[in-house]
Design a protein around this motif. Sequence first.
Motif, PDB file in Angstrom:
ATOM      1  N   LYS A  14      -7.599  -0.484  -3.661  1.00 22.22           N
ATOM      2  CA  LYS A  14      -8.977  -0.417  -4.140  1.00 22.22           C
ATOM      3  C   LYS A  14      -9.197  -1.295  -5.366  1.00 22.22           C
ATOM      4  O   LYS A  14     -10.328  -1.454  -5.820  1.00 22.22           O
ATOM      5  CB  LYS A  14      -9.356   1.024  -4.491  1.00 22.22           C
ATOM      6  CG  LYS A  14      -9.076   2.054  -3.404  1.00 22.22           C
ATOM      7  CD  LYS A  14      -9.812   1.751  -2.123  1.00 22.22           C
ATOM      8  CE  LYS A  14      -9.575   2.862  -1.096  1.00 22.22           C
ATOM      9  NZ  LYS A  14     -10.119   2.513   0.241  1.00 22.22           N
ATOM     10  N   ASP A  72      -7.195   4.481   5.692  1.00 20.54           N
ATOM     11  CA  ASP A  72      -7.607   5.709   5.011  1.00 20.54           C
ATOM     12  C   ASP A  72      -7.926   6.801   6.026  1.00 20.54           C
ATOM     13  O   ASP A  72      -7.550   7.970   5.848  1.00 20.54           O
ATOM     14  CB  ASP A  72      -8.827   5.445   4.130  1.00 20.54           C
ATOM     15  CG  ASP A  72      -8.502   4.598   2.910  1.00 20.54           C
ATOM     16  OD1 ASP A  72      -7.303   4.462   2.587  1.00 20.54           O
ATOM     17  OD2 ASP A  72      -9.438   4.061   2.284  1.00 20.54           O
ATOM     18  N   ASP A  73      -8.629   6.434   7.096  1.00 21.77           N
ATOM     19  CA  ASP A  73      -8.946   7.406   8.146  1.00 21.77           C
ATOM     20  C   ASP A  73      -7.677   7.912   8.810  1.00 21.77           C
ATOM     21  O   ASP A  73      -7.564   9.113   9.131  1.00 21.77           O
ATOM     22  CB  ASP A  73      -9.859   6.775   9.195  1.00 21.77           C
ATOM     23  CG  ASP A  73     -11.262   6.489   8.669  1.00 21.77           C
ATOM     24  OD1 ASP A  73     -11.612   7.040   7.603  1.00 21.77           O
ATOM     25  OD2 ASP A  73     -11.994   5.712   9.324  1.00 21.77           O
ATOM     26  N   ALA A  75      -8.687  -1.355   5.621  1.00 25.29           N
ATOM     27  CA  ALA A  75      -8.580  -0.364   4.549  1.00 25.29           C
ATOM     28  C   ALA A  75      -9.168   0.967   4.993  1.00 25.29           C
ATOM     29  O   ALA A  75      -8.555   2.029   4.811  1.00 25.29           O
ATOM     30  CB  ALA A  75      -9.279  -0.870   3.287  1.00 25.29           C
ATOM     31  N   GLN A  76     -10.378   0.916   5.586  1.00 24.42           N
ATOM     32  CA  GLN A  76     -11.017   2.149   6.057  1.00 24.42           C
ATOM     33  C   GLN A  76     -10.215   2.769   7.190  1.00 24.42           C
ATOM     34  O   GLN A  76     -10.056   3.995   7.264  1.00 24.42           O
ATOM     35  CB  GLN A  76     -12.436   1.852   6.525  1.00 24.42           C
ATOM     36  CG  GLN A  76     -13.231   3.092   6.926  1.00 24.42           C
ATOM     37  CD  GLN A  76     -13.427   4.049   5.768  1.00 24.42           C
ATOM     38  OE1 GLN A  76     -13.893   3.651   4.708  1.00 24.42           O
ATOM     39  NE2 GLN A  76     -13.034   5.305   5.948  1.00 24.42           N
ATOM     40  N   ARG A 115       0.851  -1.188   0.000  1.00 25.60           N
ATOM     41  CA  ARG A 115       0.000   0.000   0.000  1.00 25.60           C
ATOM     42  C   ARG A 115       0.884   1.233   0.000  1.00 25.60           C
ATOM     43  O   ARG A 115       1.778   1.362   0.825  1.00 25.60           O
ATOM     44  CB  ARG A 115      -0.902   0.004   1.229  1.00 25.60           C
ATOM     45  CG  ARG A 115      -1.858   1.186   1.318  1.00 25.60           C
ATOM     46  CD  ARG A 115      -2.730   1.059   2.562  1.00 25.60           C
ATOM     47  NE  ARG A 115      -3.736   2.104   2.646  1.00 25.60           N
ATOM     48  CZ  ARG A 115      -3.553   3.285   3.214  1.00 25.60           C
ATOM     49  NH1 ARG A 115      -2.387   3.571   3.764  1.00 25.60           N
ATOM     50  NH2 ARG A 115      -4.523   4.180   3.245  1.00 25.60           N
ATOM     51  N   THR A 160       0.657   5.402   0.127  1.00 25.87           N
ATOM     52  CA  THR A 160      -0.306   6.461   0.401  1.00 25.87           C
ATOM     53  C   THR A 160       0.010   7.755  -0.314  1.00 25.87           C
ATOM     54  O   THR A 160      -0.835   8.626  -0.409  1.00 25.87           O
ATOM     55  CB  THR A 160      -0.370   6.757   1.912  1.00 25.87           C
ATOM     56  OG1 THR A 160       0.934   7.164   2.362  1.00 25.87           O
ATOM     57  CG2 THR A 160      -0.801   5.530   2.673  1.00 25.87           C
ATOM     58  N   ASP A 203      -4.710   8.171   7.469  1.00 27.14           N
ATOM     59  CA  ASP A 203      -4.051   9.118   6.568  1.00 27.14           C
ATOM     60  C   ASP A 203      -4.657  10.507   6.704  1.00 27.14           C
ATOM     61  O   ASP A 203      -3.935  11.513   6.764  1.00 27.14           O
ATOM     62  CB  ASP A 203      -4.187   8.648   5.115  1.00 27.14           C
ATOM     63  CG  ASP A 203      -3.365   7.408   4.817  1.00 27.14           C
ATOM     64  OD1 ASP A 203      -2.429   7.130   5.590  1.00 27.14           O
ATOM     65  OD2 ASP A 203      -3.671   6.714   3.833  1.00 27.14           O
ATOM     66  N   ARG A 204      -5.997  10.572   6.755  1.00 27.21           N
ATOM     67  CA  ARG A 204      -6.656  11.871   6.883  1.00 27.21           C
ATOM     68  C   ARG A 204      -6.372  12.498   8.236  1.00 27.21           C
ATOM     69  O   ARG A 204      -6.151  13.712   8.341  1.00 27.21           O
ATOM     70  CB  ARG A 204      -8.158  11.707   6.673  1.00 27.21           C
ATOM     71  CG  ARG A 204      -8.539  11.463   5.213  1.00 27.21           C
ATOM     72  CD  ARG A 204     -10.047  11.526   5.021  1.00 27.21           C
ATOM     73  NE  ARG A 204     -10.698  10.364   5.612  1.00 27.21           N
ATOM     74  CZ  ARG A 204     -10.924   9.244   4.953  1.00 27.21           C
ATOM     75  NH1 ARG A 204     -10.541   9.100   3.695  1.00 27.21           N
ATOM     76  NH2 ARG A 204     -11.534   8.231   5.550  1.00 27.21           N
ATOM     77  N   HIS A 264      -3.808   2.272  -3.257  1.00 23.72           N
ATOM     78  CA  HIS A 264      -4.645   2.387  -2.067  1.00 23.72           C
ATOM     79  C   HIS A 264      -5.484   1.137  -1.805  1.00 23.72           C
ATOM     80  O   HIS A 264      -6.447   1.169  -1.039  1.00 23.72           O
ATOM     81  CB  HIS A 264      -5.559   3.616  -2.194  1.00 23.72           C
ATOM     82  CG  HIS A 264      -4.854   4.917  -1.981  1.00 23.72           C
ATOM     83  ND1 HIS A 264      -4.086   5.504  -2.967  1.00 23.72           N
ATOM     84  CD2 HIS A 264      -4.775   5.731  -0.899  1.00 23.72           C
ATOM     85  CE1 HIS A 264      -3.577   6.637  -2.499  1.00 23.72           C
ATOM     86  NE2 HIS A 264      -3.980   6.786  -1.258  1.00 23.72           N
TER      87      HIS A 264
END
Length: 405
Positions: free
Chosen positions: A291, A371-372, A367-368, A126, A128, A374-375, A289
């Motif tokens: 996906k 992603d969270d 995965a979620q 992965r 980012t 990273d934000r 990512h």
Amino acid sequence: MADINLLPQLDAPHPLTKTILPQSPPFSVPSLIIAYRTVLAAETEAVKRYNQRQLEGAPKPLKDLAANNILASRVVGFLFPALQNMCHTLGDTPVTRLATEVDSAQGDALYDLGRKYIDHLICSFRTTTAPLKPPSSHPSRPSIDQLDDMLNDAIQDSATEHRSARTRALARDRYHCMVTNSIDANSFYKHKAIKQLQAETGAAVRTVQTCHIFNESILQNTQPDDEFPQQAGRQNASAALGILKMFGLEDIVDRLMTIGQDDVASASGVHDLLNILSLITDIHAAFDHLKIAFEPTDEPHTYDIVFAHPEAAIGFFGLKKRITLTNFATRRRFKQAGGLLELPLPEPRLLALHAVCVRVAHMSGAAQALDDLDRDVEDTLVLARDGASANLLDMKLSPLVQTVA
């Protein structure tokens, strides 16, 4: 929109207040069933702890730890069927070794095992932050009229860095994206030979990028003889490569860890074409990512293109559900590491492991969570005084956050 290959779609977000691992494993091997039941018990215990801490109003760091344990157990649990389903490409070694590790885990050690697979397997496939990709050839080179001359120019490039890998990969892949068949815009605008190729194929003209299967950044500043690396980055590389070795991919590790004669900054073998795909920008980002996956079939170098979400497939011109990779420059050869090698196609076992990570990350909720994270890392400038950001700090400092230099 035409039918596409999709991962199993969950009916609801991944809950923390109840278990989600299938109670009946989708395999019948006794040793795997015993290990899987251990994981089921670990998930049940982690959910119980989380609910208890919610009821008691425990501090956020304690609730975050309980949630982290739930995620870790689910990653291990979903690894079993994902690896088992890839036995036709990976063999039995990965799932057997996973079962052995689970059997050896005592108490909360299983949660640590899950975190290891997040940190050093899922995050090894992965990326980012996508780097700015260099052009396919040096700007000073004149336009080339004949395709054979372009191929010869590409395969005579024996350097081992990113730019040269892109040049060779485009020659191998007919200057097209593997999934959409789009032709590389930079090559199209620069060379008459590619304009002629586009006229023959009728392909769309898009930016085609070099995509690494195994995360390029992990092997930065890593040497083959780093038996006991001291720096955090090298420790991450050692752990990631250790998993590949444990799964029986020693030969791939040797290729990835090849060091070019003048390349002392990183393991230039990460730019070996076995680790390289040619993809348009949006497909590249989706692949990085987790996906989209290339799932190996029973046919040589043939893959089902699988999306994690149906919406992600909308709008791609020329999208293929199944692809068979071939070497456009099959009769050409290039020099590397002192020998003559053919332009290799992407390694099926690396793509199989990437596909495993896509399935496990999606089904477990990792995965979620990533992603969270990273934000959160991007948005959090100051950590909370009450310790509420402690889990974020721990994650921020861990190998979970992978960026490309």
